[in-house]
Scaffold this motif. Structure first.
Motif, mmCIF file in Angstrom:
data_model
loop_
_atom_site.group_PDB
_atom_site.id
_atom_site.type_symbol
_atom_site.label_atom_id
_atom_site.label_comp_id
_atom_site.label_asym_id
_atom_site.label_seq_id
_atom_site.Cartn_x
_atom_site.Cartn_y
_atom_site.Cartn_z
ATOM 1 N N ALA A 48 9.798 -4.264 -6.170
ATOM 2 C CA ALA A 48 11.236 -3.650 -5.843
ATOM 3 C C ALA A 48 11.525 -3.355 -4.215
ATOM 4 C CB ALA A 48 11.055 -2.326 -6.555
ATOM 5 N N ALA A 49 10.423 -2.792 -3.616
ATOM 6 C CA ALA A 49 10.655 -2.644 -2.149
ATOM 7 C C ALA A 49 11.062 -3.941 -1.307
ATOM 8 C CB ALA A 49 9.413 -2.207 -1.599
ATOM 9 N N ILE A 50 9.966 -4.931 -1.808
ATOM 10 C CA ILE A 50 10.588 -6.316 -1.116
ATOM 11 C C ILE A 50 12.161 -6.778 -1.510
ATOM 12 C CG2 ILE A 50 10.093 -8.731 -1.103
ATOM 13 C CD1 ILE A 50 7.202 -7.915 -1.426
ATOM 14 N N ALA A 51 12.454 -6.616 -2.669
ATOM 15 C CA ALA A 51 13.877 -7.069 -3.217
ATOM 16 C C ALA A 51 14.754 -6.288 -2.297
ATOM 17 C CB ALA A 51 13.991 -6.912 -4.523
ATOM 18 N N SER A 52 14.385 -4.858 -2.222
ATOM 19 C CA SER A 52 15.477 -4.218 -1.716
ATOM 20 C C SER A 52 15.620 -4.553 -0.191
ATOM 21 C CB SER A 52 15.068 -2.691 -1.574
ATOM 22 O OG SER A 52 15.747 -1.696 -0.849
ATOM 23 N N LEU A 53 14.585 -4.826 0.631
ATOM 24 C CA LEU A 53 14.736 -5.249 1.795
ATOM 25 C C LEU A 53 15.479 -6.642 2.079
ATOM 26 C CD1 LEU A 53 11.049 -4.818 3.152
ATOM 27 C CD2 LEU A 53 12.891 -3.600 3.856
ATOM 28 N N LYS A 54 15.411 -7.459 0.990
ATOM 29 C CA LYS A 54 15.966 -8.820 1.050
ATOM 30 C C LYS A 54 17.446 -8.413 1.085
ATOM 31 C CE LYS A 54 12.430 -11.912 -0.757
ATOM 32 N NZ LYS A 54 11.948 -12.586 -1.890
ATOM 33 N N SER B 135 0.539 -1.190 0.073
ATOM 34 C CA SER B 135 -0.072 0.036 0.071
ATOM 35 C C SER B 135 0.920 1.296 -0.047
ATOM 36 C CB SER B 135 -0.778 -0.200 1.238
ATOM 37 O OG SER B 135 -0.147 0.022 2.490
ATOM 38 N N SER B 136 2.100 1.158 0.472
ATOM 39 C CA SER B 136 2.755 2.234 0.470
ATOM 40 C C SER B 136 4.114 2.558 -0.846
ATOM 41 C CB SER B 136 3.668 2.212 1.918
ATOM 42 O OG SER B 136 2.692 2.143 3.109
ATOM 43 N N TYR B 137 4.017 1.734 -1.499
ATOM 44 C CA TYR B 137 5.170 1.666 -2.469
ATOM 45 C C TYR B 137 4.484 1.528 -3.936
ATOM 46 C CZ TYR B 137 8.752 1.604 0.863
ATOM 47 O OH TYR B 137 9.611 1.837 2.313
#
Length: 257
Positions: free
Chosen positions: A205-211, A198-200
């Motif tokens: 891509a946000a999940i990949a950055s966290l990983k 809901s925020s990105y």
């Protein structure tokens, strides 16, 4: 059956890590008191445990409200006679640097994440002191040890939980009570997944950055944290006192080249 005969109270166990811990504790022989502010999700956790042949009861309470917490513990003792494990899991996140956070948002994070631990522990501890045994698990976070952008309120609250854990251990060791803290990294709970989506603009891509921040190359699961909580709840961790237990995929003490 690593928790055979024990009674465990898990706050915030209507979903995510709390639900995973409730199910695992029940499978390991514990009678589980499921607590959440949301009655629907809390009852769903109980139904899942019952379907697996475990024993659980739901007691609704907002951990920020003293009267509600006192009633929660009173009803739990009336139902099961004792509380051997308290998992202070209920918590919320907060986003923003200090200059961005409104006072009510700051207070909400502190109330749930700190006041909730204080109130629930305050009500449970006299019973553990009387029985001269117990394990308290406080949910901190690896963010208590590292800096992370725009997480001021959350990091402050989780750092306070870690400090509180150590102080509690000194006060209650003489009663046979152990107090330890869990420090997870980013765990893919329903809350985190919904927040990311809901925020990105590009959640993947946000999940990949966290990983990419994790030495493990992946995010943790609620079940990963539940296994760590089980260890702290069980007698296997009898020599752990006032300790932080990291479950963060290598974020705190590692850095990818």
């Amino acid at each position: 059956m690593r928790l055979q005969g024990k009674v465990a109270l898990i706050t915030g166990s209507g979903s995510g890590i709390g639900r995973a811990a409730a199910a695992l504790f029940a499978r390991e022989g514990a009678s589980v008191i499921v607590n959440d502010v949301d009655e629907t999700t809390g009852q769903q956790t109980v139904e899942q445990i019952a379907a697996l042949g475990g024993q659980a009861a739901f007691i609704q309470a907002d951990v920020t409200q003293p009267d509600a917490v006192e009633l929660l513990v009173k009803r739990a003792i009336e139902r099961f006679g004792r509380i051997d494990v308290l998992f202070n899991n209920a918590g919320i996140s907060g986003v923003g640097a200090i200059h961005e956070i409104e006072l009510d948002a700051w207070d909400r994070v502190m109330n749930v994440n700190i006041r909730g631990v204080y109130l629930t522990s305050k009500s449970v501890l006299p019973h553990m002191m009387e029985q001269r045994s117990g394990s308290i698990i406080n949910m901190s976070s690896c963010i208590a040890e590292i800096g992370l952008a725009r997480r001021a309120s959350y990091s402050a609250s989780k750092g306070a939980v870690l400090a509180l854990t150590k102080s509690m251990q000194v006060d209650y060791a003489k009663y046979g009570i152990r107090v330890n803290a869990l420090l997870p990294g980013t765990i893919m709970t329903p809350f985190v997944e919904n927040y990311l989506r809901s925020s990105y603009d590009d959640p993947e891509a946000a999940i990949a950055s966290l990983k990419s921040r994790q030495l493990s190359g992946d995010l943790g699961t609620p079940e990963d944290v539940a296994q760590a909580a089980l260890f702290l709840a069980s007698d296997e961790s009898k020599f752990m006192m006032g300790s932080p237990l990291y479950m963060d995929g290598g974020v705190t003490f590692g850095k990818n080249a």
